[in-house]
Design a protein around this motif. Structure first.
Motif, PDB file in Angstrom:
ATOM      1  N   ALA A  69       0.834  -1.198   0.000  1.00  0.00           N
ATOM      2  CA  ALA A  69       0.000   0.000   0.000  1.00  0.00           C
ATOM      3  C   ALA A  69       0.875   1.258   0.000  1.00  0.00           C
ATOM      4  CB  ALA A  69      -0.919   0.016   1.220  1.00  0.00           C
ATOM      5  N   LEU A 126      -7.730   2.739   4.776  1.00  0.00           N
ATOM      6  CA  LEU A 126      -7.224   2.225   3.522  1.00  0.00           C
ATOM      7  C   LEU A 126      -8.210   2.599   2.422  1.00  0.00           C
ATOM      8  CD1 LEU A 126      -4.955   0.434   2.255  1.00  0.00           C
ATOM      9  CD2 LEU A 126      -6.632  -1.403   2.278  1.00  0.00           C
ATOM     10  N   ALA A 174      -4.820  -3.725   4.484  1.00  0.00           N
ATOM     11  CA  ALA A 174      -4.052  -3.814   3.243  1.00  0.00           C
ATOM     12  C   ALA A 174      -3.794  -5.271   2.863  1.00  0.00           C
ATOM     13  CB  ALA A 174      -2.737  -3.051   3.389  1.00  0.00           C
TER      14      ALA A 174
END
Length: 354
Positions: A69, A126, A174
């Motif tokens: 990420a 996220l 993630a």
């Protein structure tokens, strides 16, 4: 020349309004801010390996040391702007229809107010719909620096430990999406389905405008402290709420799994993890705190209970079939738990593992 159809919300306008309404948070000097940003980035990178060890979910072999990420440390307006990209077409109307300008203005103002409230609370998020998503990346990991700083000060916890603890939660998300790259699209389709029902219901555009106004009523009811009020008040009928419950079940799974992971690393990774969790839960539970307004705004008192149900689901399934058995949830949409199975982990184990 054709004009772009107006949706129920102009997300750019809502995000801009949220950025103006949200207070900036703690004031830091340049050196202090640089230290905070660097500390959060380092914590995000450090969190990957402990999460992988706990969950059994690992980034690809060719992933960089900090995970797949992209890590961004943002302020409150930056987080609000990211929400525009996350949800910009969520309330688009089918067949090129538009809502009246007045309805769009009301919807944008109300969503902007709700985003402003959330912008003071979100620690990390996220974003699986960022441009980086795909090509082996689960998206962007956003860390909201002023909120992390304010919360660690409010809780009186060790900053390095708290920042790592927050990043453990987000890096779990993630790795979830790395293991199940289909999941973000699945959730978005299901959520869009619920929202499309709003615009396709009897009364069409006029009904949708009325529902946006009903959301406004729910928002201000929540601000005034009316029990049970939320932004969704008046917007969903019984069938729509049932479909939303299925989406919420998946969110309970994701959040519960991340909560389990962030605590399961133990004192060897986060020395004060038990103190952080205890104080964090105490703060959530206290009536009249700043958390209370946001919980009411979004109906999150019930959602927090569901997230705890998600953690119980994760622990119960893992006790029965181990980490590898639990990780069957990432194999496809059919393996996701239903709302009923979140409350009855044995039923999920019987269905998936026989």
């Amino acid at each position: 020349m054709t004009s772009t159809p107006r949706g129920a919300v102009d997300w750019d306008d809502a995000a801009a309004l949220a950025g103006r309404l949200a207070p900036p948070g703690p004031v830091l000097g340049r050196a202090e801010m640089a230290d905070l940003v660097g500390s959060l980035r380092a914590a995000a990178h450090r969190a990957v390996e402990p999460v992988a060890d706990i969950t059994g979910l690992r980034p690809p072999d060719d992933a960089p040391p900090g995970g797949t990420a992209t890590v961004l440390v943002v302020d409150r307006p930056g987080w609000a702007r990211s929400m525009a990209g996350l949800t910009e077409d969520a309330l688009a109307l089918p067949d090129g229809r538009s809502v009246p300008l007045a309805a769009e203005l009301v919807g944008s103002a109300e969503v902007g107010g709700a985003l402003a409230a959330l912008a003071t609370k979100v620690l990390g998020q996220l974003d699986p719909y960022a441009p980086e998503a795909g090509r082996g990346s689960p998206g962007r990991l956003l860390l909201v620096a002023p909120n992390v700083l304010r919360t660690e000060r409010d809780l009186r916890v060790r900053p390095a430990d708290f920042r790592l603890w927050v990043c453990l939660h987000e890096q779990t998300h993630a790795l979830q999406l790395t293991a199940a790259p289909w999941l973000s699209g699945h959730l978005r389709d299901r959520t869009r389905g619920v929202l499309a029902d709003l615009s396709g219901a009897p009364g069409g555009v006029r009904a949708l405008a009325g529902r946006v106004r009903a959301a406004a009523t729910g928002t201000w009811g929540a601000v005034r402290g009316r029990d049970g009020a939320s932004v969704l008040d008046g917007m969903l009928d019984g069938d729509q709420r049932s479909r939303l419950d299925e989406v919420t079940a998946v969110m309970a799974l994701l959040e519960g799994h991340a909560d389990v992971a962030m605590d399961a690393v133990g004192p060897a990774v986060v020395p004060t993890v038990r103190t952080i969790r205890r104080r964090f839960e105490q703060r959530r539970a206290e009536p009249g705190t700043r958390d209370g307004l946001v919980r009411r705004l979004l109906g999150m008192d019930a959602k927090l209970a569901q997230y705890r149900d998600g953690a119980r689901f994760v622990r119960a399934v893992t006790r029965q079939v181990g980490t590898d058995g639990f990780n069957a949830v990432w194999t496809g949409p059919g393996a996701l738990p239903s709302a009923r199975e979140i409350a009855d982990p044995d039923a999920w184990v019987r269905r998936v593992h026989g």
